[in-house]
Enzyme design. Structure first.
Site, short mmCIF file in Angstrom:
data_model
loop_
_atom_site.label_atom_id
_atom_site.label_comp_id
_atom_site.label_asym_id
_atom_site.label_seq_id
_atom_site.Cartn_x
_atom_site.Cartn_y
_atom_site.Cartn_z
N ASP A 196 70.60 18.52 -8.76
CA ASP A 196 71.82 17.69 -8.87
C ASP A 196 71.81 16.38 -7.84
OD1 ASP A 196 72.95 19.44 -10.87
OD2 ASP A 196 74.03 20.74 -9.27
N SER B 280 48.64 19.98 -5.90
CA SER B 280 47.68 20.85 -6.97
C SER B 280 48.44 20.33 -8.50
CB SER B 280 48.06 22.14 -6.74
OG SER B 280 49.42 22.57 -7.14
N ASN C 141 57.80 15.77 -3.17
CA ASN C 141 57.12 16.98 -3.36
C ASN C 141 58.03 18.36 -2.82
OD1 ASN C 141 55.48 19.34 -3.79
ND2 ASN C 141 53.83 18.45 -2.54
N HIS D 117 52.91 16.38 -6.70
CA HIS D 117 52.36 17.85 -6.37
C HIS D 117 50.97 17.55 -6.04
CE1 HIS D 117 55.92 19.93 -7.48
NE2 HIS D 117 55.80 19.28 -8.65
N PRO E 49 59.48 23.13 1.45
CA PRO E 49 58.79 24.26 2.17
C PRO E 49 57.47 24.48 2.29
CG PRO E 49 59.95 25.01 0.25
CD PRO E 49 60.37 23.84 0.17
N ASN E 50 56.98 24.94 3.25
CA ASN E 50 55.50 25.41 3.75
C ASN E 50 54.52 24.11 3.76
OD1 ASN E 50 55.97 28.39 3.87
ND2 ASN E 50 56.55 28.14 1.73
N HIS F 73 60.56 24.46 -8.56
CA HIS F 73 60.74 25.52 -9.79
C HIS F 73 62.07 26.41 -9.71
CE1 HIS F 73 56.45 24.43 -9.72
NE2 HIS F 73 56.44 24.96 -8.68
N ARG G 130 55.24 28.43 -12.20
CA ARG G 130 55.05 27.09 -11.67
C ARG G 130 55.41 26.15 -13.08
NH1 ARG G 130 53.53 27.60 -6.21
NH2 ARG G 130 52.16 29.49 -6.10
N GLU H 117 58.22 12.56 -8.94
CA GLU H 117 57.65 13.75 -8.39
C GLU H 117 56.39 13.91 -8.03
OE1 GLU H 117 58.00 16.37 -11.67
OE2 GLU H 117 57.77 18.51 -10.53
N ALA I 20 57.94 24.87 -3.42
CA ALA I 20 58.50 25.86 -4.18
C ALA I 20 59.95 25.68 -4.97
CB ALA I 20 58.34 27.31 -3.45
N ARG J 6 46.89 26.15 5.00
CA ARG J 6 47.77 26.90 4.06
C ARG J 6 46.96 26.72 2.60
NH1 ARG J 6 52.49 25.01 0.12
NH2 ARG J 6 52.84 26.82 -1.14
N ARG K 87 48.80 26.68 -13.28
CA ARG K 87 48.79 27.68 -12.43
C ARG K 87 49.50 28.80 -12.90
NH1 ARG K 87 50.09 25.45 -6.55
NH2 ARG K 87 49.57 27.57 -6.11
N TYR L 188 45.24 23.36 -1.45
CA TYR L 188 45.89 22.16 -1.05
C TYR L 188 45.01 21.43 -0.38
CZ TYR L 188 49.77 24.74 -2.73
OH TYR L 188 50.69 25.42 -3.78
C1 DQA Z 1 53.16 22.02 -4.71
C2 DQA Z 1 53.12 23.21 -5.73
C3 DQA Z 1 54.10 24.15 -5.91
O1 DQA Z 1 54.00 24.81 -6.97
C4 DQA Z 1 53.97 24.96 -4.70
O2 DQA Z 1 55.16 25.69 -4.48
C5 DQA Z 1 53.88 24.29 -3.46
C6 DQA Z 1 53.17 23.06 -3.25
C7 DQA Z 1 51.88 21.17 -4.62
O3 DQA Z 1 51.99 20.09 -4.00
O4 DQA Z 1 50.92 21.39 -5.32
O5 DQA Z 1 54.37 24.63 -2.24
O6 DQA Z 1 54.48 21.38 -4.85
#
Ligand code: DQA
Length: 145
Positions: free
Chosen positions: A88, A103, A75, A101, A11-12, A81, A112, A99, A78, A19, A108, A24
């Site tokens: 699963d 950031s 990635n 990310h 998401p986002n 977390h 997180r 995995e 959110a 954003r 942070r 980011y």
């Molecule tokens: C993120 C880090 C997450 O904590 C955050 O919710 C994101 C972006 C990152 O790519 O740094 O949406 O996954």
């Protein structure tokens, strides 16, 4: 048949570029997809790149990756977390899971600090900006050797 790497985004992340650019960066998700496609192609792999704001759609993509993919980069944003459903789903896979990310969540907010992805990932790459995705492609290809 071409081997396909799945890259799944939560998401986002569709808002990248506007954003919180101080966290980011300025690249859009399309910029990231283009760079990943180029890197996969140069290495002889196909790319299946997705983003969803909906947890269940990400689970659907994980299941698709388990059928058609050779590796998954995720990635989960959110959902990293919070999501037992994604945990699963990833746990059912027998291919490398990286995995990703942009950031460094560990430096942070306290919410997180927990990742539901890390325990079911082959490894994690965080904190290198959008280059995290390209480093994760290298890691995925390396773990396929
Ligand atoms: C993120 C880090 C997450 O904590 C955050 O919710 C994101 C972006 C990152 O790519 O740094 O949406 O996954």
């Amino acid at each position: 048949m071409i081997k396909t790497i799945y890259i799944l985004n939560g998401p986002n992340l569709n808002l990248l570029g506007t954003r919180e650019p101080e966290i980011y960066g300025a690249a859009t998700l399309t910029d990231i997809e283009d760079a990943c496609a180029e890197k996969c192609k140069a290495a002889g792999y196909g790319l299946s790149f997705h983003q969803s704001n909906i947890e269940g759609e990400i689970v659907d993509q994980i299941q698709r990756a388990g059928k058609d993919g050779v590796a998954v980069l995720i990635n989960a944003a959110a959902y990293t977390h919070t999501s037992v459903a994604i945990y699963d789903g990833l746990k059912t896979l027998s291919i490398p899971v990286i995995e990703v990310h942009i950031s460094q969540p560990a430096s942070r907010e306290s919410f997180r600090q927990q990742s539901f992805i890390a325990p079911v990932a082959t490894g994690s790459i965080s904190g290198f900006g959008t280059n995290s995705y390209l480093l994760a492609i290298d890691a995925a290809i390396d773990s396929l050797k």
